[in-house]
Design a protein around this motif. Sequence first.
Motif, PDB file in Angstrom:
ATOM      1  N   SER A  99       0.904  -1.410  -0.281  1.00  0.00           N
ATOM      2  CA  SER A  99      -0.092  -0.209   0.265  1.00  0.00           C
ATOM      3  C   SER A  99       1.416   0.966   0.116  1.00  0.00           C
ATOM      4  O   SER A  99       0.191   2.331   0.220  1.00  0.00           O
ATOM      5  CB  SER A  99      -0.926  -0.480   1.315  1.00  0.00           C
ATOM      6  N   GLN A 100       2.231   1.621  -0.182  1.00  0.00           N
ATOM      7  CA  GLN A 100       2.624   2.505   0.654  1.00  0.00           C
ATOM      8  C   GLN A 100       4.212   2.088  -0.712  1.00  0.00           C
ATOM      9  O   GLN A 100       4.418   1.186  -1.434  1.00  0.00           O
ATOM     10  CB  GLN A 100       3.495   2.061   1.523  1.00  0.00           C
ATOM     11  N   ALA A 101       4.499   3.237  -1.119  1.00  0.00           N
ATOM     12  CA  ALA A 101       5.956   3.227  -2.066  1.00  0.00           C
ATOM     13  C   ALA A 101       7.405   4.611  -1.297  1.00  0.00           C
ATOM     14  O   ALA A 101       6.885   4.916  -0.662  1.00  0.00           O
ATOM     15  CB  ALA A 101       5.752   4.774  -3.226  1.00  0.00           C
ATOM     16  N   TYR A 102       8.673   3.852  -1.277  1.00  0.00           N
ATOM     17  CA  TYR A 102       9.413   4.167  -0.605  1.00  0.00           C
ATOM     18  C   TYR A 102      10.276   4.379  -1.538  1.00  0.00           C
ATOM     19  O   TYR A 102      10.520   3.755  -2.140  1.00  0.00           O
ATOM     20  CB  TYR A 102      10.091   2.795   0.332  1.00  0.00           C
ATOM     21  N   ARG A 103      11.180   5.081  -1.057  1.00  0.00           N
ATOM     22  CA  ARG A 103      11.991   5.628  -2.266  1.00  0.00           C
ATOM     23  C   ARG A 103      13.705   4.789  -2.070  1.00  0.00           C
ATOM     24  O   ARG A 103      13.981   4.982  -0.465  1.00  0.00           O
ATOM     25  CB  ARG A 103      12.757   7.136  -1.993  1.00  0.00           C
ATOM     26  N   SER A 104      14.664   4.520  -2.359  1.00  0.00           N
ATOM     27  CA  SER A 104      15.701   4.029  -1.962  1.00  0.00           C
ATOM     28  C   SER A 104      17.122   4.616  -2.433  1.00  0.00           C
ATOM     29  O   SER A 104      16.752   5.327  -3.386  1.00  0.00           O
ATOM     30  CB  SER A 104      16.176   2.524  -2.853  1.00  0.00           C
ATOM     31  N   ARG A 105      18.038   4.620  -2.109  1.00  0.00           N
ATOM     32  CA  ARG A 105      18.836   5.329  -2.489  1.00  0.00           C
ATOM     33  C   ARG A 105      20.740   4.368  -3.685  1.00  0.00           C
ATOM     34  O   ARG A 105      21.120   4.578  -4.259  1.00  0.00           O
ATOM     35  CB  ARG A 105      20.180   5.418  -1.662  1.00  0.00           C
ATOM     36  N   LYS A 106      19.173   3.171  -3.445  1.00  0.00           N
ATOM     37  CA  LYS A 106      20.130   2.031  -4.272  1.00  0.00           C
ATOM     38  C   LYS A 106      20.508   1.767  -5.582  1.00  0.00           C
ATOM     39  O   LYS A 106      18.672   2.268  -6.073  1.00  0.00           O
ATOM     40  CB  LYS A 106      20.003   0.435  -3.924  1.00  0.00           C
ATOM     41  N   ARG A 107      20.643   1.976  -6.738  1.00  0.00           N
ATOM     42  CA  ARG A 107      20.570   1.466  -8.262  1.00  0.00           C
ATOM     43  C   ARG A 107      19.762   0.323  -8.485  1.00  0.00           C
ATOM     44  O   ARG A 107      19.382  -0.601  -7.673  1.00  0.00           O
ATOM     45  CB  ARG A 107      21.846   1.529  -9.112  1.00  0.00           C
ATOM     46  N   LEU A 108      19.395  -0.067  -9.725  1.00  0.00           N
ATOM     47  CA  LEU A 108      17.829  -0.638 -10.019  1.00  0.00           C
ATOM     48  C   LEU A 108      18.902  -1.843  -9.824  1.00  0.00           C
ATOM     49  O   LEU A 108      18.734  -3.145  -9.233  1.00  0.00           O
ATOM     50  CB  LEU A 108      17.283  -0.814 -10.899  1.00  0.00           C
ATOM     51  N   TYR A 109      19.870  -2.335  -9.894  1.00  0.00           N
ATOM     52  CA  TYR A 109      21.200  -3.193 -10.565  1.00  0.00           C
ATOM     53  C   TYR A 109      21.389  -3.761  -9.035  1.00  0.00           C
ATOM     54  O   TYR A 109      21.219  -5.334  -9.073  1.00  0.00           O
ATOM     55  CB  TYR A 109      22.337  -3.333 -11.241  1.00  0.00           C
ATOM     56  N   GLU A 110      21.330  -2.888  -8.304  1.00  0.00           N
ATOM     57  CA  GLU A 110      22.345  -3.407  -6.320  1.00  0.00           C
ATOM     58  C   GLU A 110      20.894  -4.244  -6.011  1.00  0.00           C
ATOM     59  O   GLU A 110      21.246  -5.420  -5.452  1.00  0.00           O
ATOM     60  CB  GLU A 110      22.223  -2.394  -6.501  1.00  0.00           C
ATOM     61  N   LEU A 111      19.705  -3.730  -6.158  1.00  0.00           N
ATOM     62  CA  LEU A 111      18.817  -4.364  -5.526  1.00  0.00           C
ATOM     63  C   LEU A 111      18.406  -5.859  -6.561  1.00  0.00           C
ATOM     64  O   LEU A 111      17.698  -6.456  -5.571  1.00  0.00           O
ATOM     65  CB  LEU A 111      16.954  -3.201  -5.660  1.00  0.00           C
TER      66      LEU A 111
END
Length: 145
Positions: free
Chosen positions: A74-86
């Motif tokens: 139900s929520q959206a969060y921001r990450s400092r990681k790049r897509l390939y790292e995740l």
Amino acid sequence: MKVSVTLSPEYEVPYAIIYTNQITYDIQRIVDSISINETPITALRNEEDIIILKPTDIFMVRIENGATILYSESQAYRSRKRLYELSQQLGSGFMQISKTTLINLAYMDSIKPGFSGTLLLKLTNGCEDYVSRKYLPNFKKYLGL
């Protein structure tokens, strides 16, 4: 397929051995489901709150306006990681479906034909995105199509 489980106090950490003459799609799916990564992911709810998410809490990861956004139920969060790292951290329970999107395969709801040979994938939380032509062969192989 034969399956056996051995219980013994000498095994502190469980491990699995599969005997086979070749790696089939079904064998790979079993390996992937056994080796689910439960490493927590840190994300930001706002500029001050740091949230710890389990991979099972994440439905979709998408790059939007240069920011990495993690979608939960139900929520959206921001990450400092790049897509390939995740992608590396989240492991085999996730699949990249476009240049900017990863999805949690456990939360797929429906698929509809899109434009120019793409597919529109909808997740159980209502998020949706297109499976691009580049990623379509792997996606179809996963689905057995």
